[in-house]
Design a protein around this motif. Structure first.
Motif, PDB file in Angstrom:
ATOM      1  N   ALA A  80       0.826  -1.204   0.000  1.00 40.83           N
ATOM      2  CA  ALA A  80       0.000   0.000   0.000  1.00 40.83           C
ATOM      3  C   ALA A  80       0.861   1.255   0.000  1.00 40.83           C
ATOM      4  CB  ALA A  80      -0.923  -0.019   1.214  1.00 40.83           C
ATOM      5  N   LEU A  81       2.003   1.195   0.685  1.00 43.58           N
ATOM      6  CA  LEU A  81       2.918   2.336   0.692  1.00 43.58           C
ATOM      7  C   LEU A  81       3.404   2.654  -0.719  1.00 43.58           C
ATOM      8  CD1 LEU A  81       5.013   4.358   1.969  1.00 43.58           C
ATOM      9  CD2 LEU A  81       6.571   2.396   2.085  1.00 43.58           C
ATOM     10  N   GLU A  82       3.801   1.640  -1.466  1.00 41.81           N
ATOM     11  CA  GLU A  82       4.317   1.874  -2.810  1.00 41.81           C
ATOM     12  C   GLU A  82       3.256   2.521  -3.699  1.00 41.81           C
ATOM     13  OE1 GLU A  82       5.888  -1.773  -4.250  1.00 41.81           O
ATOM     14  OE2 GLU A  82       7.470  -1.901  -2.722  1.00 41.81           O
ATOM     15  N   LYS A  83       2.004   2.131  -3.520  1.00 44.55           N
ATOM     16  CA  LYS A  83       0.939   2.754  -4.311  1.00 44.55           C
ATOM     17  C   LYS A  83       0.769   4.227  -3.925  1.00 44.55           C
ATOM     18  CE  LYS A  83      -1.721  -1.519  -4.966  1.00 44.55           C
ATOM     19  NZ  LYS A  83      -3.021  -2.205  -4.720  1.00 44.55           N
ATOM     20  N   GLN A  84       0.838   4.520  -2.623  1.00 42.49           N
ATOM     21  CA  GLN A  84       0.717   5.905  -2.183  1.00 42.49           C
ATOM     22  C   GLN A  84       1.903   6.740  -2.688  1.00 42.49           C
ATOM     23  OE1 GLN A  84      -1.754   7.408  -0.676  1.00 42.49           O
ATOM     24  NE2 GLN A  84      -3.028   5.643  -0.157  1.00 42.49           N
ATOM     25  N   LEU A  85       3.110   6.170  -2.598  1.00 46.95           N
ATOM     26  CA  LEU A  85       4.288   6.908  -3.064  1.00 46.95           C
ATOM     27  C   LEU A  85       4.220   7.194  -4.557  1.00 46.95           C
ATOM     28  CD1 LEU A  85       7.205   5.149  -1.114  1.00 46.95           C
ATOM     29  CD2 LEU A  85       6.251   7.424  -0.714  1.00 46.95           C
ATOM     30  N   ALA A  86       3.664   6.262  -5.331  1.00 43.39           N
ATOM     31  CA  ALA A  86       3.559   6.475  -6.775  1.00 43.39           C
ATOM     32  C   ALA A  86       2.692   7.684  -7.093  1.00 43.39           C
ATOM     33  CB  ALA A  86       2.994   5.225  -7.447  1.00 43.39           C
ATOM     34  N   ALA A  87       1.710   7.958  -6.228  1.00 47.56           N
ATOM     35  CA  ALA A  87       0.841   9.117  -6.453  1.00 47.56           C
ATOM     36  C   ALA A  87       1.399  10.393  -5.829  1.00 47.56           C
ATOM     37  CB  ALA A  87      -0.557   8.823  -5.893  1.00 47.56           C
ATOM     38  N   ILE A  88       2.295  10.252  -4.862  1.00 44.25           N
ATOM     39  CA  ILE A  88       2.786  11.419  -4.126  1.00 44.25           C
ATOM     40  C   ILE A  88       4.105  11.943  -4.679  1.00 44.25           C
ATOM     41  CG2 ILE A  88       3.685  12.162  -1.874  1.00 44.25           C
ATOM     42  CD1 ILE A  88       1.635  10.277  -0.579  1.00 44.25           C
TER      43      ILE A  88
END
Length: 528
Positions: free
Chosen positions: A515-523
């Motif tokens: 889930a972190l990697e998905k959030q980082l991809a958007a941030i």
């Protein structure tokens, strides 16, 4: 008060030859010692300026100068013949300081260097005094020179251990007082839960600032009044006790105000209460010094200062040569880092706030945190993820030329969050993640928040981070090996960023990291 004057016989010293022209030796001494202390104070100024805990450090060099001036009028006659040992100490100290200065340019926050450089300046000064006046002068001027150590920031591990224990002790005492007063209160680490909400005993309320200030004042007053060792120890112990008691009174007032008038009332009382308690503490120390100084005073005529051959005791050309070596080395250090900075961009990525996410709202940064971090850009926010898990984000940026970013390194999640009542379950270390073409050294933590799993992903990035490989990213950017490697590669902080993501509710660590990697991809957004 009766004053009894006792004149003791002044010991006789063999007369030395009349002093020859001392202009060059004196000038060389001032240049050499001035250069040594200039580099040390220039290094310490970062902590003195940006860390409120050590703002008092700016006054210490002036106090040292005053104590030396005070003792100068009472100096004994010089004794002994000059030897080669003090000169070897001065030479070795200058060369070592040159090497440390090279490493310190990349690591202005490394407190081990602060102590090493300060120790060299003190050792060189003591050796110089020994060379000029022999053992009588060394014993006479040792304390004013050693007094400088009160301005050197404490080692991080010791400082954090003292701060955390002070905060827990103050919190427990305040909870007890509230219970006695009939106000329900619960302790969660360094946080007190009352009817009006949660009241945190922060680092500024731990009392460590007043503890350090009273320690400095206690030592100064002991020297000012020429107390013996027993009275000086009594003054130091009394200062420590007074600082703790005064801080407990201060925090009790703030907690009582917050519990009865609301949390918003604390801020208006915070600074006035702190200043009042500090003044009471310092005045109490001064009053105690006056009480201990009462009684018959024995005035002893100081021994004659005597005369001696300055030219024979002070090798002017050697001292000037060492000062020149330090200046040339400083120029070379700056040139080395400037040459390597031409290949480093001050910022290669930025963070986009997910304002379109469900339940997005900004998170206010407390004034105490803003004053400590002194960031140029940044803030906090929270939102709900696609799977309803709650996320929180903090992002701060320091532009080139700002050195306040170094203080975020000692306030990582594994240091601060346990103080707020959370339990650290696991620290998975640093892993290098590539997000949108940007390499980020991310450290992963798992905490227990009253039975609810909490994952924290922490990334501190500076100009050196973009050059780290997978093997080097596993180590802390500020480990000893990493710090020396940064100096050898000519990489100093010319801009820094800190990104912290927090998420609640994931039982599985791998799921949380996904889930972190998905959030980082958007941030995370790369910059050219």
């Amino acid at each position: 008060m009766a004053v009894m004057k006792t004149t003791l016989a002044t010991p006789s010293y063999p007369a030395e030859t009349a002093p020859r022209t001392a202009v060059l030796p004196l000038a060389a001494s001032l240049v050499f010692l001035g250069t040594i202390w200039f580099f040390v104070i220039a290094h310490l100024r970062v902590g003195w300026t940006y860390n409120p805990q050590y703002n008092y450090g700016w006054s210490v060099p002036l106090l040292v100068a005053y104590l030396i001036w005070k003792r100068w009028g009472e100096r004994p006659a010089p004794a002994g013949n000059p030897t080669i040992v003090p000169l070897l100490v001065c030479t070795a100290g200058a060369v070592t300081l040159l090497l440390l200065r090279f490493v310190a340019e990349a690591n202005p926050d490394w407190r081990l260097l602060s102590w090493a450089m300060s120790s060299i300046a003190v050792a060189v000064s003591l050796a110089f005094v020994l060379q000029v006046g022999g053992w009588p002068w060394l014993r006479h001027f040792a304390f004013p020179i050693l007094f400088f150590f009160v301005a050197v920031p404490w080692p991080v591990q010791l400082e954090q251990w003292i701060i955390q224990n002070l905060m827990r002790s103050v919190t427990a005492i305040n909870v007890f007082f509230l219970s006695v007063a009939g106000i329900p209160a619960l302790q969660h680490g360094n946080v007190i839960e009352v009817r009006s909400g949660l009241i945190g005993i922060e680092e500024a309320c731990s009392g460590v600032r007043s503890l350090q200030a009273t320690l400095m004042v206690s030592l100064f007053l002991g020297e000012l009044y020429s107390f013996n060792i027993i009275r000086r120890m009594v003054l130091v112990i009394a200062g420590i006790a007074l600082a703790f008691i005064c801080n407990v009174i201060r925090t009790s007032i703030l907690v009582w105000v917050g519990a009865n008038r609301g949390l918003h009332s604390i801020e208006s009382w915070h600074d006035p209460a702190g200043l009042t308690i500090l003044l009471v503490c310092l005045f109490g120390l001064w009053l105690l010094s006056l009480i201990m100084s009462r009684g018959p005073t024995v005035l002893i005529d100081p021994p004659a200062a005597g005369t001696f051959d300055w030219s024979r005791r002070i090798p002017a050309m050697l001292l000037l040569g060492l000062a020149l070596l330090l200046v040339v080395g400083e120029a070379g250090t700056r040139l080395w880092y400037r040459m390597n900075e031409s290949e480093i961009a001050s910022s290669r990525w930025t963070a986009n706030w997910p304002q379109s996410a469900p339940d997005y709202q900004t998170v206010a940064i407390p004034a105490a945190a803003r004053d400590m971090l002194r960031y140029d850009e940044g803030g906090g926010a929270s939102w709900s993820g696609a799977d309803t898990h709650r996320w929180m984000m903090y992002f701060f940026r320091w532009l080139p030329g700002q050195t306040a970013a170094i203080f975020v390194k000692i306030h990582r999640p594994d240091v601060c969050l346990p103080a707020s009542g959370l339990t650290l379950n696991r620290d998975d270390g640093i892993h290098l993640l590539t997000v949108n073409g940007v390499k980020l050294p991310v450290r992963s933590y798992r905490f227990d928040d009253n039975g609810l799993p909490l994952h924290v992903f922490y990334c501190y990035w500076d100009a050196r981070s973009s050059f780290d490989t997978v093997s080097t990213a596993v180590e802390e950017d500020w480990s000893a090996a990493g710090r020396i490697r940064a100096a050898l590669n000519g990489r100093r902080e010319i801009g820094a960023q800190m990104l912290e993501l927090v998420v609640w509710g994931y039982q599985d660590d791998a799921e949380a990291k996904g889930a972190l990697e998905k959030q980082l991809a958007a941030i995370v957004q790369a910059q050219s």
